[in-house]
Design a protein around this motif. Structure first.
Motif, PDB file in Angstrom:
ATOM      1  N   LYS A  47       0.805  -1.211   0.000  1.00 37.13           N
ATOM      2  CA  LYS A  47       0.000   0.000   0.000  1.00 37.13           C
ATOM      3  C   LYS A  47       0.843   1.268   0.000  1.00 37.13           C
ATOM      4  N   ALA A  48       2.150   1.126   0.032  1.00 39.06           N
ATOM      5  CA  ALA A  48       3.005   2.308   0.067  1.00 39.06           C
ATOM      6  C   ALA A  48       2.921   3.049  -1.258  1.00 39.06           C
ATOM      7  N   SER A  49       2.625   4.333  -1.168  1.00 41.53           N
ATOM      8  CA  SER A  49       2.529   5.156  -2.368  1.00 41.53           C
ATOM      9  C   SER A  49       3.866   5.820  -2.630  1.00 41.53           C
ATOM     10  N   LYS A  50       3.938   6.599  -3.708  1.00 42.55           N
ATOM     11  CA  LYS A  50       5.172   7.263  -4.077  1.00 42.55           C
ATOM     12  C   LYS A  50       5.661   8.136  -2.930  1.00 42.55           C
ATOM     13  N   GLY A  51       6.952   8.046  -2.620  1.00 41.21           N
ATOM     14  CA  GLY A  51       7.500   8.843  -1.542  1.00 41.21           C
ATOM     15  C   GLY A  51       7.465   8.113  -0.207  1.00 41.21           C
ATOM     16  N   GLY A  52       7.000   6.847  -0.203  1.00 45.01           N
ATOM     17  CA  GLY A  52       6.997   6.065   1.020  1.00 45.01           C
ATOM     18  C   GLY A  52       5.792   6.283   1.897  1.00 45.01           C
ATOM     19  N   PHE A  53       4.791   7.032   1.435  1.00 45.72           N
ATOM     20  CA  PHE A  53       3.584   7.258   2.225  1.00 45.72           C
ATOM     21  C   PHE A  53       2.625   6.082   2.061  1.00 45.72           C
ATOM     22  N   GLN A 152       5.234  15.789   0.592  1.00 45.86           N
ATOM     23  CA  GLN A 152       6.290  15.779   1.609  1.00 45.86           C
ATOM     24  C   GLN A 152       5.715  15.661   3.019  1.00 45.86           C
ATOM     25  N   LEU A 153       4.410  15.872   3.104  1.00 44.44           N
ATOM     26  CA  LEU A 153       3.687  15.707   4.368  1.00 44.44           C
ATOM     27  C   LEU A 153       2.239  15.372   4.030  1.00 44.44           C
ATOM     28  N   VAL A 154       1.674  14.387   4.741  1.00 45.19           N
ATOM     29  CA  VAL A 154       0.264  14.039   4.573  1.00 45.19           C
ATOM     30  C   VAL A 154      -0.387  14.010   5.955  1.00 45.19           C
ATOM     31  N   LEU A 155      -1.471  14.779   6.119  1.00 46.66           N
ATOM     32  CA  LEU A 155      -2.263  14.732   7.343  1.00 46.66           C
ATOM     33  C   LEU A 155      -3.475  13.839   7.098  1.00 46.66           C
ATOM     34  N   TYR A 156      -3.654  12.843   7.953  1.00 49.75           N
ATOM     35  CA  TYR A 156      -4.769  11.913   7.831  1.00 49.75           C
ATOM     36  C   TYR A 156      -5.816  12.255   8.892  1.00 49.75           C
ATOM     37  N   ALA A 172      -0.167  11.871  10.991  1.00 53.23           N
ATOM     38  CA  ALA A 172       0.519  12.288   9.771  1.00 53.23           C
ATOM     39  C   ALA A 172       1.672  11.356   9.409  1.00 53.23           C
ATOM     40  N   GLU A 173       2.096  11.465   8.164  1.00 55.14           N
ATOM     41  CA  GLU A 173       3.355  10.892   7.699  1.00 55.14           C
ATOM     42  C   GLU A 173       4.102  12.007   6.996  1.00 55.14           C
ATOM     43  N   MET A 174       5.423  12.011   7.111  1.00 51.84           N
ATOM     44  CA  MET A 174       6.195  13.064   6.451  1.00 51.84           C
ATOM     45  C   MET A 174       7.494  12.504   5.898  1.00 51.84           C
ATOM     46  N   ASP A 175       8.023  13.220   4.933  1.00 50.20           N
ATOM     47  CA  ASP A 175       9.318  12.867   4.350  1.00 50.20           C
ATOM     48  C   ASP A 175      10.390  13.571   5.172  1.00 50.20           C
ATOM     49  N   SER A 176      11.102  12.800   5.999  1.00 52.54           N
ATOM     50  CA  SER A 176      12.066  13.385   6.929  1.00 52.54           C
ATOM     51  C   SER A 176      13.273  14.004   6.231  1.00 52.54           C
ATOM     52  N   LYS A 177      13.395  13.791   4.926  1.00 56.58           N
ATOM     53  CA  LYS A 177      14.497  14.436   4.201  1.00 56.58           C
ATOM     54  C   LYS A 177      14.206  15.918   3.984  1.00 56.58           C
TER      55      LYS A 177
END
Length: 243
Positions: A47-53, A152-156, A172-177
Motif C-alpha cells: 500500500k506504500a505510495s510514491k514517496g513512502g507514504f 512531503q507531508l500528509v495529514l490523515y 501524519a506521515e512526512m518525508d524526513s528528508k
C-alpha cells in the motif's frame, strides 16, 4: 506491530518514568487498543505510495475502533495522545464542530498556500485536500514538477468517531528528508488557523487563493502567520507543544 513484546516493554518503562495512567485503562488495555487488529496487517507493504507514504491509511490499521467505542471521548483522546507522544510525528484530536467547519470549507476551497519559517525568510508549501487527507508539497516542487510533485507531508483525518464521540482523530506521515516534526506541526497548526478561523479576513485569504488567484498576495499569508504568533513561535529550534 511487528514486535509487541518489545513495544510492551518499552511502554512499561516509559510509564514508570511518567507515572501517568491512561484514563481508567491499564497499560495492557492501552496496548491492546492500539496494537490489536481486527484483521492481519499483511499487504501493508503493497500500500506504500510514491514517496513512502501509506496509501489508503485507515484508522483501523492504527486503532482497534470497535474496542474504543466502549470508551469515552476523553479516554480515546488520552489513548491517542499517549500512543503518538512516543513517535516523531504530528497528531491531534479535533473537536467535531471544528472539523465540520474545516471540512465544509475544504470542499469549497481544496487548496491553499502555507508559509513555513526557515532560517532566512519563509518557504511556501501548497496544501491540497484529497478526501480527508491533506497533502503538502513545497511550492518549488509544484512549479518544477507540476501534478507529479510528490507529497512531503500528509495529514490523515479520521471522522469515524465524529458523530458518536464528538472527536476527529488526526495523524501524519512526512518525508524526513525535507521536514522535521516541529515544521510539520507548524503546517498542521496553520490548517486550523486558516480553515477553522472565526475571522472573515483570515478565511478570505483561502477563498482568494482558490477563486481569485490573480488577487492573491503571498505576503498576506506571512502577515497572518506572524500576527497569530505561529511565525515567531515556530522559528527553527523552537518546538511547539501543541498537538
Amino acid at each position: 506491530r511487528s514486535s509487541p513484546d518489545v513495544f510492551e516493554s518499552r511502554m512499561e518503562k516509559r510509564n514508570e518514568v511518567k507515572k501517568q495512567p491512561v484514563g481508567y485503562s491499564n497499560q495492557g488495555e492501552f496496548i491492546r487498543c492500539m496494537e490489536e487488529k481486527a484483521r492481519p496487517a499483511e499487504g501493508l507493504g503493497t500500500k506504500a505510495s510514491k514517496g513512502g507514504f501509506t496509501k489508503d491509511k485507515t484508522l483501523d490499521s492504527i486503532l482497534n475502533v470497535e474496542m474504543v467505542k466502549e470508551k469515552s471521548a476523553e479516554e480515546i483522546k488520552q489513548i491517542w495522545n499517549q500512543y503518538f507522544s512516543a513517535k516523531d510525528t504530528v497528531y491531534a484530536v479535533i473537536p467535531a464542530e471544528k472539523f465540520d467547519l474545516i471540512w465544509k470549507r475544504a470542499q469549497k476551497c481544496p487548496s491553499f498556500l502555507y508559509a513555513l519559517p526557515r532560517k532566512e525568510g519563509y518557504e511556501f508549501f501548497v496544501g491540497q485536500w484529497s478526501g480527508t487527507e491533506l497533502h503538502f508539497t513545497s511550492l518549488i516542487n509544484v512549479q518544477t514538477q507540476g501534478e507529479t510533485a510528490p507529497s512531503q507531508l500528509v495529514l490523515y483525518h479520521y471522522p469515524e468517531l465524529q458523530k458518536e464521540k464528538g472527536i476527529v482523530l488526526m495523524t501524519a506521515e512526512m518525508d524526513s528528508k525535507f521536514l522535521v516534526v516541529h515544521e510539520a506541526q507548524c503546517l498542521a497548526n496553520q490548517v486550523q488557523l486558516f480553515y477553522a478561523t472565526d475571522r472573515s479576513e483570515t478565511y478570505e485569504l483561502v477563498e482568494t487563493f482558490n477563486h481569485r488567484s490573480s488577487e492573491f498576495k503571498y505576503m498576506s499569508v506571512i502577515a497572518e502567520l506572524e500576527q497569530s504568533g505561529l511565525g515567531k513561535e515556530l522559528r527553527p529550534g523552537q518546538v511547539s507543544d501543541k498537538s
